[in-house]
Design a protein around this motif. Structure first.
Motif, PDB file in Angstrom:
ATOM      1  N   ASN A 163       0.831  -1.202   0.000  1.00 18.28           N
ATOM      2  CA  ASN A 163       0.000   0.000   0.000  1.00 18.28           C
ATOM      3  C   ASN A 163       0.866   1.253   0.000  1.00 18.28           C
ATOM      4  OD1 ASN A 163      -1.937   1.967   0.305  1.00 18.28           O
ATOM      5  ND2 ASN A 163      -2.334   1.530   2.450  1.00 18.28           N
ATOM      6  N   LEU A 164       0.949   1.930  -1.138  1.00 23.53           N
ATOM      7  CA  LEU A 164       1.693   3.170  -1.241  1.00 23.53           C
ATOM      8  C   LEU A 164       0.757   4.347  -1.476  1.00 23.53           C
ATOM      9  CD1 LEU A 164       4.832   2.001  -3.239  1.00 23.53           C
ATOM     10  CD2 LEU A 164       4.553   2.307  -0.773  1.00 23.53           C
ATOM     11  N   LYS A 165      -0.462   4.220  -0.953  1.00 27.17           N
ATOM     12  CA  LYS A 165      -1.416   5.334  -0.938  1.00 27.17           C
ATOM     13  C   LYS A 165      -1.862   5.541   0.504  1.00 27.17           C
ATOM     14  CE  LYS A 165      -3.067   4.593  -5.656  1.00 27.17           C
ATOM     15  NZ  LYS A 165      -4.240   4.356  -6.524  1.00 27.17           N
ATOM     16  N   PRO A 166      -0.927   5.962   1.368  1.00 25.37           N
ATOM     17  CA  PRO A 166      -1.253   6.071   2.793  1.00 25.37           C
ATOM     18  C   PRO A 166      -2.326   7.113   3.051  1.00 25.37           C
ATOM     19  CG  PRO A 166       0.841   7.123   2.334  1.00 25.37           C
ATOM     20  CD  PRO A 166       0.437   6.404   1.077  1.00 25.37           C
ATOM     21  N   MET A 167      -3.173   6.841   4.057  1.00 26.34           N
ATOM     22  CA  MET A 167      -4.229   7.750   4.444  1.00 26.34           C
ATOM     23  C   MET A 167      -3.805   8.671   5.586  1.00 26.34           C
ATOM     24  SD  MET A 167      -6.712   7.342   2.368  1.00 26.34           S
ATOM     25  CE  MET A 167      -5.480   7.093   1.104  1.00 26.34           C
ATOM     26  N   ARG A 168      -2.541   8.606   5.947  1.00 22.47           N
ATOM     27  CA  ARG A 168      -1.969   9.502   6.951  1.00 22.47           C
ATOM     28  C   ARG A 168      -0.588   9.942   6.485  1.00 22.47           C
ATOM     29  NH1 ARG A 168      -5.055   5.859   9.633  1.00 22.47           N
ATOM     30  NH2 ARG A 168      -6.481   6.648  11.226  1.00 22.47           N
ATOM     31  N   ARG A 169      -0.048  10.976   7.116  1.00 23.82           N
ATOM     32  CA  ARG A 169       1.285  11.449   6.720  1.00 23.82           C
ATOM     33  C   ARG A 169       2.336  10.373   6.928  1.00 23.82           C
ATOM     34  NH1 ARG A 169       1.661  16.740  10.165  1.00 23.82           N
ATOM     35  NH2 ARG A 169       0.262  15.469  11.438  1.00 23.82           N
ATOM     36  N   GLY A 170       2.160   9.571   7.977  1.00 21.71           N
ATOM     37  CA  GLY A 170       3.057   8.447   8.216  1.00 21.71           C
ATOM     38  C   GLY A 170       2.252   7.215   8.517  1.00 21.71           C
ATOM     39  N   GLN A 171       2.514   6.123   7.811  1.00 22.38           N
ATOM     40  CA  GLN A 171       1.694   4.922   7.962  1.00 22.38           C
ATOM     41  C   GLN A 171       2.536   3.676   7.722  1.00 22.38           C
ATOM     42  OE1 GLN A 171      -2.350   5.181   6.378  1.00 22.38           O
ATOM     43  NE2 GLN A 171      -2.070   3.211   5.361  1.00 22.38           N
ATOM     44  N   ARG A 172       2.290   2.637   8.511  1.00 22.84           N
ATOM     45  CA  ARG A 172       3.001   1.371   8.325  1.00 22.84           C
ATOM     46  C   ARG A 172       2.576   0.703   7.027  1.00 22.84           C
ATOM     47  NH1 ARG A 172       4.524  -1.441  13.131  1.00 22.84           N
ATOM     48  NH2 ARG A 172       4.808  -3.289  11.815  1.00 22.84           N
ATOM     49  N   VAL A 173       3.552   0.119   6.345  1.00 24.17           N
ATOM     50  CA  VAL A 173       3.286  -0.774   5.215  1.00 24.17           C
ATOM     51  C   VAL A 173       3.337  -2.183   5.781  1.00 24.17           C
ATOM     52  CG1 VAL A 173       4.107  -1.584   2.973  1.00 24.17           C
ATOM     53  CG2 VAL A 173       4.269   0.846   3.554  1.00 24.17           C
ATOM     54  N   ARG A 174       2.198  -2.842   5.838  1.00 24.97           N
ATOM     55  CA  ARG A 174       2.090  -4.102   6.576  1.00 24.97           C
ATOM     56  C   ARG A 174       2.727  -5.288   5.857  1.00 24.97           C
ATOM     57  NH1 ARG A 174       1.221  -2.841  11.779  1.00 24.97           N
ATOM     58  NH2 ARG A 174      -0.327  -1.171  11.931  1.00 24.97           N
ATOM     59  N   LYS A 175       2.680  -5.317   4.544  1.00 27.12           N
ATOM     60  CA  LYS A 175       3.189  -6.464   3.782  1.00 27.12           C
ATOM     61  C   LYS A 175       4.697  -6.292   3.547  1.00 27.12           C
ATOM     62  CE  LYS A 175      -0.819  -8.542   3.251  1.00 27.12           C
ATOM     63  NZ  LYS A 175      -1.100  -9.884   3.783  1.00 27.12           N
ATOM     64  N   VAL A 176       5.477  -6.501   4.608  1.00 27.87           N
ATOM     65  CA  VAL A 176       6.915  -6.245   4.533  1.00 27.87           C
ATOM     66  C   VAL A 176       7.601  -7.170   3.527  1.00 27.87           C
ATOM     67  CG1 VAL A 176       9.073  -6.270   5.836  1.00 27.87           C
ATOM     68  CG2 VAL A 176       6.992  -5.347   6.881  1.00 27.87           C
ATOM     69  N   ASP A 177       7.267  -8.454   3.551  1.00 26.80           N
ATOM     70  CA  ASP A 177       7.897  -9.392   2.618  1.00 26.80           C
ATOM     71  C   ASP A 177       7.593  -9.016   1.176  1.00 26.80           C
ATOM     72  OD1 ASP A 177       8.973 -10.804   4.703  1.00 26.80           O
ATOM     73  OD2 ASP A 177       7.448 -12.377   4.706  1.00 26.80           O
ATOM     74  N   ASP A 178       6.373  -8.580   0.919  1.00 23.58           N
ATOM     75  CA  ASP A 178       6.005  -8.176  -0.435  1.00 23.58           C
ATOM     76  C   ASP A 178       6.740  -6.894  -0.828  1.00 23.58           C
ATOM     77  OD1 ASP A 178       4.372 -10.337  -0.465  1.00 23.58           O
ATOM     78  OD2 ASP A 178       2.481  -9.237  -0.463  1.00 23.58           O
ATOM     79  N   PHE A 179       6.952  -6.006   0.138  1.00 24.91           N
ATOM     80  CA  PHE A 179       7.717  -4.789  -0.148  1.00 24.91           C
ATOM     81  C   PHE A 179       9.157  -5.146  -0.533  1.00 24.91           C
ATOM     82  CE2 PHE A 179      10.830  -1.728   1.501  1.00 24.91           C
ATOM     83  CZ  PHE A 179      10.520  -0.625   0.703  1.00 24.91           C
ATOM     84  N   LEU A 180       9.781  -6.030   0.222  1.00 24.29           N
ATOM     85  CA  LEU A 180      11.161  -6.427  -0.075  1.00 24.29           C
ATOM     86  C   LEU A 180      11.244  -7.131  -1.430  1.00 24.29           C
ATOM     87  CD1 LEU A 180      12.270  -7.711   3.446  1.00 24.29           C
ATOM     88  CD2 LEU A 180      12.785  -5.500   2.380  1.00 24.29           C
ATOM     89  N   ALA A 181      10.228  -7.952  -1.729  1.00 23.45           N
ATOM     90  CA  ALA A 181      10.184  -8.602  -3.043  1.00 23.45           C
ATOM     91  C   ALA A 181      10.036  -7.562  -4.147  1.00 23.45           C
ATOM     92  CB  ALA A 181       9.035  -9.601  -3.089  1.00 23.45           C
ATOM     93  N   SER A 182       9.264  -6.510  -3.885  1.00 23.95           N
ATOM     94  CA  SER A 182       9.092  -5.434  -4.868  1.00 23.95           C
ATOM     95  C   SER A 182      10.407  -4.713  -5.116  1.00 23.95           C
ATOM     96  CB  SER A 182       8.028  -4.448  -4.387  1.00 23.95           C
ATOM     97  OG  SER A 182       6.765  -5.071  -4.254  1.00 23.95           O
ATOM     98  N   LEU A 183      11.189  -4.488  -4.053  1.00 24.01           N
ATOM     99  CA  LEU A 183      12.503  -3.858  -4.233  1.00 24.01           C
ATOM    100  C   LEU A 183      13.395  -4.698  -5.141  1.00 24.01           C
ATOM    101  CD1 LEU A 183      13.547  -2.444  -0.725  1.00 24.01           C
ATOM    102  CD2 LEU A 183      12.704  -1.180  -2.716  1.00 24.01           C
ATOM    103  N   GLU A 184      13.367  -6.013  -4.925  1.00 28.50           N
ATOM    104  CA  GLU A 184      14.166  -6.896  -5.781  1.00 28.50           C
ATOM    105  C   GLU A 184      13.682  -6.833  -7.223  1.00 28.50           C
ATOM    106  OE1 GLU A 184      16.965  -8.958  -5.262  1.00 28.50           O
ATOM    107  OE2 GLU A 184      17.035  -7.487  -3.626  1.00 28.50           O
ATOM    108  N   ASN A 185      12.373  -6.801  -7.396  1.00 24.66           N
ATOM    109  CA  ASN A 185      11.815  -6.679  -8.746  1.00 24.66           C
ATOM    110  C   ASN A 185      12.296  -5.402  -9.414  1.00 24.66           C
ATOM    111  OD1 ASN A 185      10.376  -9.027  -8.293  1.00 24.66           O
ATOM    112  ND2 ASN A 185       8.455  -7.997  -7.838  1.00 24.66           N
ATOM    113  N   LEU A 186      12.270  -4.287  -8.661  1.00 27.35           N
ATOM    114  CA  LEU A 186      12.686  -3.002  -9.206  1.00 27.35           C
ATOM    115  C   LEU A 186      14.169  -3.003  -9.570  1.00 27.35           C
ATOM    116  CD1 LEU A 186      10.734  -0.760  -6.680  1.00 27.35           C
ATOM    117  CD2 LEU A 186      10.400  -0.730  -9.161  1.00 27.35           C
ATOM    118  N   ARG A 187      14.994  -3.586  -8.695  1.00 25.72           N
ATOM    119  CA  ARG A 187      16.434  -3.592  -8.942  1.00 25.72           C
ATOM    120  C   ARG A 187      16.800  -4.373 -10.189  1.00 25.72           C
ATOM    121  NH1 ARG A 187      17.168  -4.820  -2.621  1.00 25.72           N
ATOM    122  NH2 ARG A 187      17.312  -2.671  -1.850  1.00 25.72           N
TER     123      ARG A 187
END
Length: 318
Positions: free
Chosen positions: A119-143
């Motif tokens: 979720n990169l459409k946070p509803m607050r100025r600062g918000q946790r991204v809960r799917k940490v493993d998916d975020f890390l996988a996304s970084l690998e995809n981007l790299r």
């Protein structure tokens, strides 16, 4: 403790260049309120989460260096406070986390390499991204540009996905809007919500009554271990064309949440989301302490296809 990911948002356009430069110089900054001392000296409501960010965690700055872009960086130290940045309203963004500039990863918020669960459409100025493993996988995809249109592999699937996202879903949303204007769009969404499991949608304000800011009142009932947990959502439905600039619908949601004691709100518009609309949704979420979400443009077509495809293509027959 396990690694954490946070999304920072709501940055005025005038501050974006300075904030971006600060990141490249090793500081991930957070602000936008009247603050004179460190959070270690005086707490400031929900923003105390900054004190919980640790070395190794990740921060994603949303809509930086420009609207629709993101900058991900890895934290190297604990929360600190300094003189901040010079803004038209004074000094702000005094809170910062030291980061490693060599970890900077820039990408489009809608990049196909980013998993939809992140979720990169946070509803607050600062918000946790809960799917940490998916975020890390996304970084690998981007790299490795795994899902870029020029990447090797199933190019047919990649091009098909791009065609669906860029052509078919927007056309589907336009067709939904053309066939469902005004109150008809509310009735259409009522049918969509009623296809969801454990969900009851109530059409509100039809006839002589005012809707008090809620076109639909949707109750989600989630049975867990024999206990049913309820969540109420007020929905504003807008059958628009072009870009959605009108912010009054968000004010109506705030009114509806108070009137009907709702847990959150949702604006569904066939118009395209604008930066001003997203920013106002974010600010009202913060002001009310309740999540207000947004489904706009092509995402309306995706939403209907996911939850009520038979409304679009009918039942299969032999």
């Amino acid at each position: 403790m396990s690694l954490q990911v946070f999304a920072f948002a709501k940055v005025p356009s005038e501050v974006r260049p300075s904030l971006y430069n600060a990141i490249r110089e090793g500081k991930s900054r957070f602000g936008m309120w009247d603050q004179e001392v460190s959070l270690r000296e005086q707490t400031h409501g929900a923003n105390g989460f900054l004190l919980d960010i640790r070395p190794g965690d990740w921060i994603v700055h949303v809509n930086l260096p420009e609207y629709g872009r993101c900058v991900a960086v890895q934290v190297t130290g604990e929360y600190s406070f300094d003189e901040g940045l010079s803004c038209s309203w004074g000094h702000d963004f005094c809170n910062y986390l030291p980061i490693n500039p060599s970890t900077i990863t820039e990408f489009s918020r809608n990049d196909p390499n980013v998993l939809p669960s992140v979720n990169l459409k946070p509803m607050r100025r600062g918000q946790r991204v809960r799917k940490v493993d998916d975020f890390l996988a996304s970084l690998e995809n981007l790299r490795h540009s795994r899902y870029d249109s020029h990447a090797t592999g199933a190019k047919g699937v990649i091009h098909l996905r791009e065609r669906v996202n860029q052509d078919i879903l927007p056309r589907l949303t336009r067709a939904i809007q053309e066939m469902n204007k005004g109150k008809e769009f509310e009735k259409f969404l009522h049918e969509v919500f009623n296809q969801m499991p454990h969900t009851v949608s109530i059409k509100n304000g039809f006839g002589w009554r005012t809707d008090h800011g809620a076109d639909l009142i949707v109750d989600f009932q989630n049975p867990v271990a024999g206990v049913t947990l309820n969540m109420r959502l007020v929905v504003q439905a807008k059958s628009f064309t072009g870009d959605h600039h009108d912010l009054h619908a968000v004010d109506q949601i705030v009114e509806g949440m108070e009137k009907y004691k709702a847990d959150g709100g949702l604006l569904i518009t066939t118009g395209n989301a604008t930066e001003a609309l997203e920013a106002y949704v974010l600010s009202q979420s913060e002001a009310t302490g309740r999540t207000i979400d947004l489904i706009a443009g092509a995402e309306v077509g995706r939403f209907v296809m996911r939850h009520a495809p038979h409304l679009l293509i009918g039942e299969a027959t032999l």
